[in-house]
Design an enzyme around this catalytic site. Structure first.
Site, short mmCIF file in Angstrom:
data_model
loop_
_atom_site.label_atom_id
_atom_site.label_comp_id
_atom_site.label_asym_id
_atom_site.label_seq_id
_atom_site.Cartn_x
_atom_site.Cartn_y
_atom_site.Cartn_z
CB CYS A 132 -1.01 -0.06 0.82
SG CYS A 132 -1.88 -1.34 0.57
CG HIS A 272 -2.55 3.05 2.78
ND1 HIS A 272 -3.77 3.35 1.85
CD2 HIS A 272 -2.83 2.12 4.01
CE1 HIS A 272 -4.01 1.68 1.43
NE2 HIS A 272 -3.64 1.12 2.69
CG ASN A 302 -6.65 -1.10 1.96
OD1 ASN A 302 -5.60 -0.42 1.27
ND2 ASN A 302 -5.80 -1.25 3.35
O1 UT7 Z 1 -2.67 -1.52 4.21
C1 UT7 Z 1 -2.22 -1.97 5.09
C2 UT7 Z 1 -3.41 -3.58 4.64
N1 UT7 Z 1 -4.31 -3.89 6.00
C3 UT7 Z 1 -4.64 -2.90 7.45
O2 UT7 Z 1 -4.52 -1.94 6.98
C4 UT7 Z 1 -5.18 -4.15 8.82
C5 UT7 Z 1 -4.83 -3.32 9.89
N2 UT7 Z 1 -5.76 -3.39 10.62
C6 UT7 Z 1 -7.41 -3.18 10.82
O3 UT7 Z 1 -7.29 -2.22 10.29
C7 UT7 Z 1 -8.10 -3.94 12.44
O4 UT7 Z 1 -7.28 -4.61 12.33
C8 UT7 Z 1 -8.86 -5.27 11.78
C9 UT7 Z 1 -10.11 -4.07 10.91
C10 UT7 Z 1 -8.92 -5.83 10.50
C11 UT7 Z 1 -9.39 -5.34 12.91
O5 UT7 Z 1 -10.08 -4.73 13.83
P1 UT7 Z 1 -9.09 -4.82 15.16
O6 UT7 Z 1 -10.42 -3.82 16.04
O7 UT7 Z 1 -8.07 -4.78 15.12
O8 UT7 Z 1 -10.07 -5.87 16.08
P2 UT7 Z 1 -9.19 -7.33 16.40
O9 UT7 Z 1 -8.32 -8.29 14.97
O10 UT7 Z 1 -8.89 -7.17 17.81
O11 UT7 Z 1 -11.01 -8.33 16.46
C12 UT7 Z 1 -11.37 -7.35 17.18
C13 UT7 Z 1 -12.65 -9.00 18.09
C14 UT7 Z 1 -12.67 -10.29 17.56
O12 UT7 Z 1 -13.75 -11.07 18.02
P3 UT7 Z 1 -12.87 -11.89 19.45
O13 UT7 Z 1 -11.51 -12.48 19.76
O14 UT7 Z 1 -12.71 -10.27 20.39
O15 UT7 Z 1 -14.26 -12.49 20.21
C15 UT7 Z 1 -12.30 -10.55 16.62
O16 UT7 Z 1 -12.70 -12.10 15.95
O17 UT7 Z 1 -13.58 -9.01 16.57
C16 UT7 Z 1 -13.81 -10.24 15.62
N3 UT7 Z 1 -13.72 -9.68 14.48
C17 UT7 Z 1 -15.19 -9.41 13.53
N4 UT7 Z 1 -16.61 -8.89 14.24
C18 UT7 Z 1 -17.46 -8.97 13.42
C19 UT7 Z 1 -12.53 -9.52 13.26
N5 UT7 Z 1 -12.98 -8.65 12.17
C20 UT7 Z 1 -14.45 -9.23 12.38
C21 UT7 Z 1 -15.86 -9.06 11.49
N6 UT7 Z 1 -17.19 -8.46 11.56
N7 UT7 Z 1 -15.90 -8.66 9.93
#
Ligand code: UT7
Length: 345
Positions: A132, A272, A302
Site C-alpha cells: 500500500c 493511505h 482500502n
Molecule cells: O493497508 C494495509 C492493510 N492492512 C491493514 O490496514 C489492517 C490494519 N488493521 C485493521 O484495520 C484492524 O486490525 C482490523 C479492522 C483488521 C481488525 O480490527 P481490530 O479492532 O484490530 O479487531 P481485532 O482483530 O482485535 O478483533 C476484535 C474482535 C475479535 O473477536 P474476539 O476475539 O474479541 O471475540 C474478532 O474475531 O472482532 C472480531 N472480528 C470481527 N467481528 C465482526 C474480526 N473481524 C470481524 C468482522 N466482523 N469483520
C-alpha cells in the site's frame, strides 16, 4: 548552465554542471470499477455486521472489478484522466511506472501494457511493488528521475485489484479491500504540486504478517496451493494496525523535518485509506482539525496502492487542494513498507 534536449526529449546536462530542478504533479486521475460491495452484501457471506465494520474501520462500501477486468484496465482510464488534467498527450510522457501487487500478469509488466494501450510509444515502463506504500515509493522515484534530469515528464500510477486475491471466508480481512487505480503526471515544469521532503523505509522481518503466500518462487502455483487457499491475503490485522500507527506518524514527522515545514503549516493530510482509526491517529499526531483530513474510505475501502492518488484526485477536483496548499501524503503496507512526502501547491 546549458541544457540540451536529445531527440527523445530527455533533458541532458553537461558534465560537472550543477542544476536545481523541481518535480511537480501537473495532472491527477483515477478510476474505480462500477461494481459495489456494501457491508450488507458482506453480512450475507461472513459473520459480520455493518455496525462492526463501520465502527472498527469506517468503511461502508467498496468497489470490485468484474470477472474479465484487470488492473491495466483501471490504470488506462486513470492515466488518461491525469493526462487530460495536465493538458498533455500520451506521446509527451517519457516513462511510466506502476506500483501494484496485483499486476495483470507476473510478467509482462502492467506499465508496459498500459504504455502500449495508451499510445505512449516505446518509453521505459516497469512495475514495482511496495504494497500500500507503492504510490509514495513511486513519487520518490519520479522525483529522483525528474530532479536528476533523467526525465522531464513521467507518469506514476498506483493500482490494485485486491478483491481478486481476497479470502472471502476470512471476516477479519475481506471487509477491508476494494479495487481502484490512480495516476499522476510528474513534470519538471509547474505549476502544480511540488514534490518536497520525503521519508521511506521497510522492515522485512515483519513481512509474514501481511502476505500472499503462494504464486511466487517459494510456493509456485500448484493444486495444493489452490486447495489450501494460499493465493489469497493472510493478515495479522491487529499487529499491522499497531505498526501502521507508528510508521505513519514517524514518516510524516520525518518528511516534515526534511522539508523544513512545521506541523502548523500543514493544510491537508491525505493518508493511505486503510482504517479510519489509523487515519485519525495520524491526524492527531499532526495536530490537524477534522476538516484538514481527506477521507474517502467509506466509499472505497482500502484500495492499496491506489488509495492516495484516488484521494488526491478527488481533493483537487473538489477544490480542497488550492494554490499554496501544503499537503502531507503518507502510507504503510505489505513489506512491511512505509513512506511520507510533503507536497506544495
Ligand atoms: O493497508 C494495509 C492493510 N492492512 C491493514 O490496514 C489492517 C490494519 N488493521 C485493521 O484495520 C484492524 O486490525 C482490523 C479492522 C483488521 C481488525 O480490527 P481490530 O479492532 O484490530 O479487531 P481485532 O482483530 O482485535 O478483533 C476484535 C474482535 C475479535 O473477536 P474476539 O476475539 O474479541 O471475540 C474478532 O474475531 O472482532 C472480531 N472480528 C470481527 N467481528 C465482526 C474480526 N473481524 C470481524 C468482522 N466482523 N469483520
Amino acid at each position: 548552465m546549458k541544457r540540451s534536449t536529445v531527440k527523445s526529449g530527455v533533458s541532458q546536462y553537461e558534465m560537472g554542471e550543477t542544476v536545481s530542478r523541481n518535480a511537480y504533479i501537473v495532472g491527477v486521475g483515477h478510476c474505480v470499477p462500477d461494481g459495489v460491495i456494501t457491508n450488507a452484501d458482506l453480512e450475507k457471506i461472513v459473520d459480520t455486521s455493518d455496525e462492526w465494520i463501520v465502527t472498527r474501520t469506517g468503511i461502508r462500501e467498496r468497489r470490485k472489478v468484474g470477472e474479465g477486468e484487470a488492473s491495466s484496465d483501471l490504470v488506462v482510464k486513470a492515466v488518461e484522466n491525469a493526462l487530460e488534467m495536465a493538458g498533455m498527450e500520451a506521446g509527451d510522457v517519457q516513462g511510466i511506472i506502476v506500483g501494484t501487487v496485483t499486476p495483470d500478469y507476473p510478467f509482462p509488466s502492467t506499465a508496459a501494457l498500459v504504455a502500449d494501450r495508451i499510445g505512449m510509444g516505446k518509453i521505459p515502463a516497469y512495475d514495482f511493488e511496495a504494497g500500500c506504500s507503492a504510490f509514495i515509493y513511486g513519487l520518490i522515484q519520479a522525483k529522483a528521475f525528474v530532479e536528476s534530469g533523467i526525465m522531464d515528464r513521467i507518469v506514476v500510477a498506483g493500482v490494485d485489484c485486491l478483491t481478486k486475491i481476497t479470502n472471502w471466508t476470512d471476516r477479519s480481512s475481506c471487509i477491508l479491500f476494494g479495487d481502484g487505480a490512480g495516476a499522476v503526471v510528474i513534470s519538471s515544469r509547474g505549476p502544480g504540486g511540488r514534490l518536497g521532503g520525503w521519508h521511506w523505509g521497510a522492515d522485512g522481518s515483519l513481512g509474514e504478517h501481511l502476505i500472499q503466500p503462494a504464486g511466487g518462487s517459494r510456493h509456485p502455483a500448484s493444486h495444493e496451493t489452490v486447495d489450501e487457499n494460499l493465493h489469497t491475503i493472510r493478515m495479522d490485522g491487529s499487529r499491522i494496525f499497531k505498526h501502521a500507527v507508528r510508521a505513519m506518524r514517524d514518516s510524516c514527522m520525518k518528511a516534515l523535518e526534511i522539508d523544513g515545514t512545521e506541523k502548523k503549516d500543514v493544510d491537508l493530510l491525505i493518508s493511505h485509506q486503510a482504517n479510519l482509526r489509523i487515519i485519525d491517529a495520524t491526524a492527531r499526531a499532526l495536530e490537524l482539525k477534522p476538516e484538514q483530513v481527506y477521507i474517502n474510505i467509506q466509499k472505497y475501502g482500502n484500495t492499496s496502492a491506489a488509495s492516495i492518488p484516488i484521494a488526491l484526485d478527488e481533493a483537487l477536483r473538489e477544490g480542497i487542494i488550492k494554490e499554496s496548499s501544503t499537503v502531507v501524503v503518507a502510507a504503510f503496507g505489505a513489506g512491511l513498507t512505509w513512506g511520507g512526502m510533503i507536497l506544495h501547491w
